[in-house]
Design a protein around this motif. Sequence first.
Motif, short mmCIF file in Angstrom:
data_model
loop_
_atom_site.label_atom_id
_atom_site.label_comp_id
_atom_site.label_asym_id
_atom_site.label_seq_id
_atom_site.Cartn_x
_atom_site.Cartn_y
_atom_site.Cartn_z
N UNK A 135 48.43 31.59 69.19
CA UNK A 135 48.81 31.35 67.80
C UNK A 135 47.84 30.32 67.24
N UNK A 136 47.39 30.53 66.00
CA UNK A 136 46.54 29.54 65.35
C UNK A 136 46.73 29.68 63.85
N UNK A 137 47.02 28.58 63.20
CA UNK A 137 47.17 28.58 61.75
C UNK A 137 46.69 27.25 61.19
N UNK A 138 45.87 27.34 60.17
CA UNK A 138 45.42 26.14 59.46
C UNK A 138 45.86 26.27 58.00
N UNK A 139 46.41 25.20 57.45
CA UNK A 139 46.84 25.20 56.05
C UNK A 139 46.14 24.06 55.32
N UNK A 140 45.66 24.35 54.12
CA UNK A 140 45.03 23.33 53.30
C UNK A 140 46.10 22.39 52.77
N UNK A 141 45.86 21.10 52.88
CA UNK A 141 46.81 20.10 52.39
C UNK A 141 46.05 18.82 52.08
N UNK A 142 46.24 18.28 50.89
CA UNK A 142 45.60 17.02 50.50
C UNK A 142 46.41 15.87 51.09
N UNK A 143 46.19 15.60 52.37
CA UNK A 143 47.03 14.66 53.12
C UNK A 143 46.98 13.26 52.53
N UNK A 144 45.79 12.81 52.15
CA UNK A 144 45.67 11.44 51.69
C UNK A 144 46.34 11.21 50.33
N UNK A 316 33.30 20.76 41.34
CA UNK A 316 32.79 21.96 42.01
C UNK A 316 33.86 22.47 42.99
N UNK A 317 34.01 23.80 43.11
CA UNK A 317 35.01 24.34 44.06
C UNK A 317 34.85 23.85 45.49
N UNK A 318 33.64 23.50 45.92
CA UNK A 318 33.46 23.04 47.30
C UNK A 318 34.13 21.70 47.53
N UNK A 319 34.49 20.99 46.44
CA UNK A 319 35.17 19.70 46.56
C UNK A 319 36.67 19.81 46.39
N UNK A 320 37.18 21.03 46.29
CA UNK A 320 38.61 21.26 46.04
C UNK A 320 39.38 21.29 47.36
N UNK A 321 40.20 20.26 47.66
CA UNK A 321 40.90 20.22 48.94
C UNK A 321 41.99 21.29 49.09
#
Length: 444
Positions: A135-144, A316-321
Amino acid sequence: MFEWLDSLIRQTNPAVSVHPSPALRSLPTSQPADQAAVRRSNLALVLRHLGARGSRSRAGIAADTGLNKATVSSLVAELVERGLVREGEPHRAGSVGRPGRGVELDGRRVGGIGVEINVDYLTALVLDLTKTVLFEQRVALDVQALPPEEVLDAVAELTSRAVRECARRGVLPVGVTIAIPALVDVEGGVVAFAPNLHWRDVPVVRGMTDRLAGLLARYPMPVRMANDANLGALGEYAMGGVAGTPDLVYLAGEIGVGGGVIVGGRLLGGAEGFSGEIGHIQLDPAGPDCGCGRRGCWETLVGMAGMLRLAADADDPVSDPSLDLEQRMDMIRRRAETGDRRTLDALGKVGAGLGVGASILINVFNPGVVVLGGYFASLGPFLLGPMTAELRARVIAPDIGGCRVELSRLGFAAASRGGANVALEAVLDDPALVPLLSAARSSG
């Protein structure tokens, strides 16, 4: 402090002797408790041996470990009944007469869970004893941007999904290891300081055990925590492209920069377990502000946040967490491949900065390999040239001290894989933790 982490090194280090210690052999046989302890130790010995050496005949196991053949047969029978090993193909090489049937690690019945908390994502991963990802899952989250309590709610939910997937597959979860970019009080399970998360004195392990109380009642298992780069180094040592290299430095390229150092086949933990904070080597006292409160730390120059400031505007989209991390790195890579000058200039500066900092580590530790992980691995082809040029100019020893630079094959999953592998140590230390198949069938 690092015994449970360092045991992973002992498992994978081919130089470690597999013969039982004289103390185990000489324990008195008249005490039932002592007999049980010796058997558990011998079960662990055989299981680790099969994990390290692959399929072996019973006679081969006996010869390698110093145990007698009858004992090995009994131990193998129990490990088969616990679903941890299985019968393989007959071993014919060098044999006279009827070949012995091979025995090999199975391990599909148990799973170790590795969880990573990072600045802009969470990951959960399950490995079985054969290092297969279940099983492997990564979710985007702005933790800080969130309070720790909300982050731990999300981590507990993701961990619960991993446990439920184990249950669906009929796999017994045996431990959870949490990786986090922080100074970690390993024994207390507390984040002492996480500059990029803005956390201080957060009792992560207690928070997780409270949130997972129902699942832990059903599946009793330890929940532990360690620095992400240390776990990444262990993951690389155990199953990466340089697995088994006794002297290596692992560099994790995330928003900040973490490092794990293995010297002589041992993780370098330090007096209080706080080693590896290499991202906070100060290279430019007049440089950018760092999350640690100082200026010009190495990670402000080569961490992902620093790279993105050079390569793209804030909108820029590359900076979107909120976007997946690998998706963002794919955008950067495509721009570099098409010759975007701003991107190439940014990566050139980062590569040179990597060489400056890594030269210090090579001069101090003389590793055989420096492994570039995280985003460094994703964008490695554009970083290696300027990095190597700086290393050749700055490392004192000839030919960079015999060190080579490798890109991680584990990428952003190194820390979670290392954590999952460490979680499996409970079974490798005591295979009797896994119920007999007959007992499991009767209880089901």
